[in-house]
Write an enzyme that holds these catalytic residues in place. Structure first.
Site, short mmCIF file in Angstrom:
data_model
loop_
_atom_site.label_atom_id
_atom_site.label_comp_id
_atom_site.label_asym_id
_atom_site.label_seq_id
_atom_site.Cartn_x
_atom_site.Cartn_y
_atom_site.Cartn_z
N PRO A 1 0.85 -1.27 -0.08
CA PRO A 1 -0.15 0.09 -0.06
C PRO A 1 0.74 1.34 0.28
CG PRO A 1 -0.32 -1.15 1.79
CD PRO A 1 0.58 -1.92 1.10
N GLY B 1 2.76 4.70 0.93
CA GLY B 1 3.27 5.30 2.14
C GLY B 1 3.81 4.18 3.01
N THR B 2 4.21 2.93 2.60
CA THR B 2 4.72 2.00 3.49
C THR B 2 6.38 1.96 3.57
OG1 THR B 2 4.31 0.50 1.84
CG2 THR B 2 2.79 0.41 3.80
N GLY B 3 6.94 2.57 2.54
CA GLY B 3 8.33 2.89 2.74
C GLY B 3 9.15 2.11 1.47
N LYS B 4 8.25 1.93 0.37
CA LYS B 4 8.73 1.37 -0.65
C LYS B 4 10.10 2.13 -1.44
CE LYS B 4 4.80 0.73 -2.74
NZ LYS B 4 3.94 1.39 -1.77
N THR B 5 9.87 3.55 -1.54
CA THR B 5 11.01 4.35 -2.10
C THR B 5 11.93 4.19 -1.19
OG1 THR B 5 9.05 5.68 -2.96
CG2 THR B 5 11.43 6.92 -3.06
N HIS C 1 -25.45 12.71 19.15
CA HIS C 1 -25.01 11.52 18.02
C HIS C 1 -23.75 11.00 18.55
CE1 HIS C 1 -24.45 10.04 13.93
NE2 HIS C 1 -23.36 9.75 14.36
N GLU C 2 -22.65 11.72 19.12
CA GLU C 2 -21.73 11.18 19.72
C GLU C 2 -21.89 10.40 20.73
OE1 GLU C 2 -19.18 10.96 17.36
OE2 GLU C 2 -20.11 12.53 15.92
N HIS D 1 -22.84 7.14 20.21
CA HIS D 1 -21.92 6.15 19.90
C HIS D 1 -21.14 5.65 21.24
CE1 HIS D 1 -21.96 6.44 15.60
NE2 HIS D 1 -21.43 7.69 15.67
P1 ATP Z 1 3.99 5.31 -2.47
O1 ATP Z 1 3.70 3.91 -2.83
O2 ATP Z 1 2.82 6.31 -2.32
O3 ATP Z 1 5.18 5.79 -3.35
P2 ATP Z 1 6.12 4.61 -0.79
O4 ATP Z 1 5.64 3.09 -0.18
O5 ATP Z 1 7.17 4.71 -1.72
O6 ATP Z 1 4.82 5.44 -0.96
P3 ATP Z 1 7.65 6.28 0.75
O7 ATP Z 1 7.76 7.04 -0.31
O8 ATP Z 1 8.91 5.43 0.90
O9 ATP Z 1 6.40 5.46 0.42
O10 ATP Z 1 7.50 7.13 2.23
C1 ATP Z 1 7.04 8.23 2.39
C2 ATP Z 1 7.84 9.00 3.58
O11 ATP Z 1 6.89 8.33 4.65
C3 ATP Z 1 9.09 8.51 3.92
O12 ATP Z 1 9.91 9.31 3.25
C4 ATP Z 1 9.20 8.30 5.08
O13 ATP Z 1 9.22 9.45 5.86
C5 ATP Z 1 7.92 7.81 5.70
N1 ATP Z 1 7.85 6.15 5.80
C6 ATP Z 1 7.05 5.38 5.11
N2 ATP Z 1 7.33 4.08 5.40
C7 ATP Z 1 8.36 4.21 6.59
C8 ATP Z 1 9.08 3.28 6.99
N3 ATP Z 1 8.75 1.96 6.79
N4 ATP Z 1 9.89 3.37 8.00
C9 ATP Z 1 9.94 4.83 8.29
N5 ATP Z 1 9.48 5.99 7.53
C10 ATP Z 1 8.59 5.56 6.78
#
Ligand code: ATP
Length: 488
Positions: free
Chosen positions: A104, A106-110, A330-331, A334
């Site tokens: 997914p 933002g999980t840190g692939k880049t 409402h809140e 819940h």
């Molecule tokens: P996308 O699929 O949207 O390209 P991505 O999986 O490549 O996202 P990154 O670009 O690596 O995600 O993450 C964005 C930022 O979130 C990173 O620069 C970092 O600051 C933070 N981040 C995401 N995952 C991690 C992680 N596993 N550990 C530490 N920081 C993380």
């Protein structure tokens, strides 16, 4: 679209001129010449854009990536050939050309790809799938060629033996051939990528490795996943609690935090957060502390930052008193249902609007991340979701549009009961089920649960109104105040 209309109009004008007897040959020649010059320029510009993203690895190491131990180990194993190409060759192992990181956003692939460049002391160039696709045929393919050429050049320039070519959003560039509308351009670009990858091993000067990232591996063309191309897939999933703690530690390393901050509690409260969301949480907490002129970031700022990351910024918009009362009821609905179903489950409730929400109730998170649910647990979640609307109906005599998201959530949960074979229909194959049957079963589950919620809140109406009036008075009730109100 504009370009098509323009082209159509020009052809129309030419035809008209020809009909009224004007010699249009010089005009056509002039037009062709102009068009050619334009296309050459456009191609050059686009190609320059394509390799513009060639970046360094930013000195990122695997220690900067939290919660991805399995992915890192798999990745490191695959990187061996960049580190020890001779040993790999002596063993007769075919060098690995591509690694696909799947997970997914933002999980840190880049981050992983950059860390891999640091780990293997390789040059790093990157591009995103969407940057390759232009309206003009051939531009994408040219960009692919230039990206690989840039990687080789950069490695040489930096005196490195290897280079990592990182391609984000690979599903855009590598989607199944023929699946795009302007498919010729897409297909040419993908073909060029395959050609470049096939040529990797014949280049003896630089060890190239292509790292692709996608969150839609199902959309990729089979040719791209074939052995010899991206033949290794590494799953990069959402972090578990331990992983979230590690990521929070990484992103608070450079921030002053007070002794009362429990990163462990924050990790517990952020089930389902990605690494990027956790980074944003730490950043938002620091911003909130700065707004208050605090010297260091205390626990309360982290807690507020969780709400901010989930729901958005607090809004100045102030609803009228009538509406505020409705939101409060409402809140409280819940919260009372949640506490009755599972004592200790309410963390806080508020009528301060934030993002799209006019108010919200936050639940306490369980000790451990939960991935499996029984029917009873799902039903109790449905009860909490319906509690808001039912409370409005009991106290104010009618529901409002404020319950739409709650109903969507309740419907999803009922659907889950049916799909997982926990409804009166027994074991079902979700794909083979007539839509009607699923809908009918979901409706029935919701009706039964709703009757239970009504019963529960009618029995506890005094409590409900007490919580609602305290909430109106205080705007926000934390757990302590909520419990005190319940037992008053
Ligand atoms: P996308 O699929 O949207 O390209 P991505 O999986 O490549 O996202 P990154 O670009 O690596 O995600 O993450 C964005 C930022 O979130 C990173 O620069 C970092 O600051 C933070 N981040 C995401 N995952 C991690 C992680 N596993 N550990 C530490 N920081 C993380």
């Amino acid at each position: 679209m504009l370009k098509e209309v323009l082209a159509g109009s020009i052809v129309g004008v030419f035809v008209f001129l020809a009909i009224i007897g004007i010699n249009i040959l010089p005009l056509i020649l002039f037009g062709l010449l102009g068009g050619a010059v334009f296309l050459i320029f456009e191609g050059q510009l686009a190609a320059m854009k394509g390799i513009g993203k060639a970046t360094t690895g930013d000195n990122i190491s695997f220690d900067d990536v939290g919660g991805q131990e399995t992915a890192i180990n798999e990745f490191k194993e695959a990187l061996e050939f960049l580190l020890h190409p001779k040993v790999i060759a002596e063993m007769g192992i075919r060098p690995l050309k591509g690694i696909l990181l799947v997970g997914p956003p933002g999980t840190g692939k880049t981050l992983l790809a950059k860390a891999a460049a640091g780990y293997t002391k390789s040059a790093f160039v990157s591009a995103s799938g969407s940057e390759f696709i232009e309206m003009y045929a051939g531009v994408g393919a040219k960009r692919v060629r230039q990206l690989f050429a840039e990687a080789r050049k950069k490695a040489k320039r930096e005196g490195k033996q290897g280079a990592i070519v990182f391609i984000d959003e690979l599903e855009i560039l590598g989607a199944k051939r023929g699946s795009n509308q302007s498919h010729m351009e897409y297909d040419q670009t993908l073909n060029q990528l395959l050609v470049e990858m096939d040529g990797v091993s014949t280049d003896n000067q630089t060890n190239l490795l292509v790292v692709g990232a996608t969150n839609r591996a199902d959309m990729l063309d089979a040719a791209i996943l074939r052995p010899g191309r991206f033949d290794r897939q590494v799953a990069v999933g959402l972090p578990d609690k331990k992983g979230r703690l590690k990521i929070l530690e990484i992103h608070t390393r450079n921030k002053p935090i007070t002794d009362d901050v429990s990163l462990d509690d924050i990790a517990k409260a952020t089930f389902g957060f990605s690494g990027a969301q956790l980074e944003s949480l730490a950043n938002e907490a620091a911003i909130l502390a700065l707004r208050d002129n605090a010297q260091a970031i205390s626990h309360k700022y982290f807690i507020e930052a969780i709400d901010k990351v989930i729901l958005g910024e607090k809004l100045d918009r102030q609803p009228g008193n009538e509406e505020l009362k409705r939101v409060g009821i409402h809140e409280s609905g819940h919260a009372v249902v949640s506490e009755m179903m599972k004592p200790g489950s309410v963390s806080s409730l508020t009528i301060v609007p934030r993002g799209q929400a006019l108010g919200f109730m936050r639940k306490n998170t369980p000790e451990y991340d939960q991935y499996l649910y029984t029917r009873e647990e799902l039903e109790s979640q449905i009860m909490v979701a319906l509690g808001g609307a039912v409370a409005e109906e009991i106290v104010l005599g009618a529901r409002s549009t404020g319950a739409r998201n709650d109903f969507e959530q309740a419907w999803k949960l009922a659907h889950e009961i049916v799909r997982c074979g926990m409804s009166g229909l027994g074991v079902v194959n979700a794909d083979d089920m007539p839509k009607d049957a699923t809908s009918k079963e979901c409706s029935q589950i919701l009706q039964e649960v709703e009757a239970e919620v009504l019963q529960l809140l009618l029995q506890n109406r005094t409590l409900l109104e007490m919580v609602a009036s305290k909430l109106m008075e205080e705007e926000t009730l934390d757990r302590e105040l909520f419990v005190a109100t319940l037992s008053a």
